[in-house]
Design a protein around this motif. Structure first.
Motif, PDB file in Angstrom:
ATOM      1  N   THR A   1       0.826  -1.210   0.000  1.00 30.72           N
ATOM      2  CA  THR A   1       0.000   0.000   0.000  1.00 30.72           C
ATOM      3  C   THR A   1       0.858   1.258   0.000  1.00 30.72           C
ATOM      4  N   ARG A   2       2.169   1.122   0.341  1.00 32.14           N
ATOM      5  CA  ARG A   2       3.008   2.313   0.477  1.00 32.14           C
ATOM      6  C   ARG A   2       4.174   2.376  -0.508  1.00 32.14           C
ATOM      7  N   SER A   3       4.505   1.253  -1.138  1.00 35.42           N
ATOM      8  CA  SER A   3       5.695   1.285  -1.996  1.00 35.42           C
ATOM      9  C   SER A   3       5.592   0.261  -3.116  1.00 35.42           C
ATOM     10  N   VAL A   4       6.441   0.457  -4.111  1.00 40.41           N
ATOM     11  CA  VAL A   4       6.590  -0.474  -5.226  1.00 40.41           C
ATOM     12  C   VAL A   4       8.079  -0.725  -5.406  1.00 40.41           C
ATOM     13  N   SER A   5       8.475  -1.984  -5.496  1.00 41.46           N
ATOM     14  CA  SER A   5       9.890  -2.315  -5.676  1.00 41.46           C
ATOM     15  C   SER A   5      10.026  -3.479  -6.647  1.00 41.46           C
ATOM     16  N   LEU A   6      11.203  -3.628  -7.218  1.00 42.27           N
ATOM     17  CA  LEU A   6      11.472  -4.703  -8.166  1.00 42.27           C
ATOM     18  C   LEU A   6      11.662  -6.029  -7.453  1.00 42.27           C
ATOM     19  N   THR A   7      11.127  -7.099  -8.019  1.00 43.88           N
ATOM     20  CA  THR A   7      11.449  -8.448  -7.566  1.00 43.88           C
ATOM     21  C   THR A   7      12.840  -8.809  -8.103  1.00 43.88           C
ATOM     22  N   PRO A   8      13.437  -9.915  -7.665  1.00 44.64           N
ATOM     23  CA  PRO A   8      14.730 -10.322  -8.250  1.00 44.64           C
ATOM     24  C   PRO A   8      14.677 -10.451  -9.768  1.00 44.64           C
ATOM     25  N   ALA A   9      13.597 -11.035 -10.293  1.00 39.05           N
ATOM     26  CA  ALA A   9      13.465 -11.139 -11.754  1.00 39.05           C
ATOM     27  C   ALA A   9      13.301  -9.758 -12.374  1.00 39.05           C
ATOM     28  N   GLY A  10      12.553  -8.895 -11.695  1.00 39.04           N
ATOM     29  CA  GLY A  10      12.374  -7.540 -12.196  1.00 39.04           C
ATOM     30  C   GLY A  10      13.673  -6.762 -12.225  1.00 39.04           C
ATOM     31  N   ALA A  11      14.508  -6.970 -11.199  1.00 43.89           N
ATOM     32  CA  ALA A  11      15.800  -6.280 -11.164  1.00 43.89           C
ATOM     33  C   ALA A  11      16.698  -6.756 -12.299  1.00 43.89           C
ATOM     34  N   ARG A  12      16.661  -8.069 -12.604  1.00 42.02           N
ATOM     35  CA  ARG A  12      17.475  -8.581 -13.715  1.00 42.02           C
ATOM     36  C   ARG A  12      17.011  -7.978 -15.034  1.00 42.02           C
ATOM     37  N   LEU A  13      15.691  -7.989 -15.233  1.00 39.99           N
ATOM     38  CA  LEU A  13      15.162  -7.455 -16.482  1.00 39.99           C
ATOM     39  C   LEU A  13      15.413  -5.951 -16.590  1.00 39.99           C
ATOM     40  N   ALA A  14      15.317  -5.226 -15.482  1.00 47.35           N
ATOM     41  CA  ALA A  14      15.569  -3.780 -15.506  1.00 47.35           C
ATOM     42  C   ALA A  14      17.007  -3.491 -15.926  1.00 47.35           C
ATOM     43  N   GLY A  15      17.941  -4.309 -15.448  1.00 46.93           N
ATOM     44  CA  GLY A  15      19.331  -4.132 -15.862  1.00 46.93           C
ATOM     45  C   GLY A  15      19.501  -4.307 -17.359  1.00 46.93           C
TER      46      GLY A  15
END
Length: 295
Positions: A65-79
């Motif tokens: 309800t207060r934040s949005v963050s990358l999952t491990p898979a999301g962090a890999r894809l973001a890179g």
């Protein structure tokens, strides 16, 4: 490019529009700010993320309800996405596709960020985009952020010592007390002599807060608008200063461990809410410098 994505989902190429939405959410910390940044509706951003998660075969974002963050898979894809989008934009620019990047990008650096790798990053941007100009202002982070708010700057790379939501944290390192090679009393019975920047410096605020919490007495013996003047005063034995550990080592200062602990210094990239195209490209180039370990 297909091989790059083989560890996440199938071997289809991801849509750059979807990748931009993912990075906007990750960098801004939320769907609303991402929508404002990309000039889209929040529902469009949500649809992009759902489609990207479907194509990747992984959940990419953790949402509360207060934040949005990358999952491990999301962090890999973001890179991967940062690299792909930078290559995509550079390829279009080099082939003359789309609008040429032009105009002036107004950049602010805190004084400790005026380093050769950062200056070289700005130079490379100017070489790649000859119709664009970089106008650099060096100052204290607080002053520079005020200029972003008023529209005087497009980008600021500076430091902070608090968990503010604004800005993208690039890296962090310990903030320490440092003195010159000349001995200086810092025991509990001694009033701590402080050498600091002006009121807009986050290190000054963190140092005074730490001393106040510990019940230590302090006085300002030197206040300087420049790092050079401050380091000269500290090296000469006039007082102690809060500084990053790497900066203390580079200046040949001695770390003082008898004073209250200081917070981590965070180095943050901040921009206007909706950066113009030239500023957005320079933001990406600065991120690439960090990801390659150049800064």
């Amino acid at each position: 490019m297909l091989a790059i994505f083989s560890e996440i989902g199938d071997e289809s190429v991801f849509d750059t529009v979807l990748l931009r939405s993912l990075l906007a959410v990750a960098d801004s910390g939320g769907f609303t700010r991402a929508a404002q940044q990309l000039h889209l509706t929040q529902s469009a951003i949500s649809a992009h993320i759902r489609r990207l998660e479907s194509e990747a075969g992984h959940r990419l974002l953790e949402r509360t309800t207060r934040s949005v963050s990358l999952t491990p898979a999301g962090a890999r894809l973001a890179g991967y996405a940062r690299t792909i989008l930078a290559l995509h934009d550079d390829a279009r620019a080099s082939l003359g596709a789309g609008r040429r990047v032009s105009g002036t990008v107004f950049v602010g650096l805190s004084e400790e960020m005026v380093k050769a790798p950062i200056i070289d990053c700005l130079r490379r941007f100017s070489v790649t985009h000859p119709d664009a100009e970089v106008s650099l202002t060096v100052g204290l982070t607080g002053e520079l952020l005020a200029l972003v708010q008023s529209g005087g700057l497009d980008i600021v790379l500076g430091s902070r010592c608090s968990d503010e939501e604004r800005g993208e944290v690039l890296w962090s390192e310990p903030l320490v007390w440092a003195r010159g090679p000349i001995g200086l009393a810092t025991d509990e019975a001694t009033t701590v002599p402080l050498a600091v920047f002006s009121d807009q410096c986050p290190y000054r605020a963190a140092a005074i807060e730490a001393l106040a919490r510990a019940g230590r007495q302090w006085r300002i013996v030197c206040q300087s608008p420049s790092a050079g003047g401050l380091m000269t005063a500290v090296s000469g034995g006039l007082g102690v200063t809060p500084v990053t550990r790497s900066s203390a080592l580079a200046a040949g200062l001695v770390e003082v461990t008898t004073l209250p602990a200081l917070p981590q210094a965070q180095f943050v990239l901040t921009s206007t809410a909706s950066p113009k195209r030239s500023a957005a490209l320079l933001l990406e180039q600065l991120r690439q410098c960090v990801s390659r370990g150049e800064l």
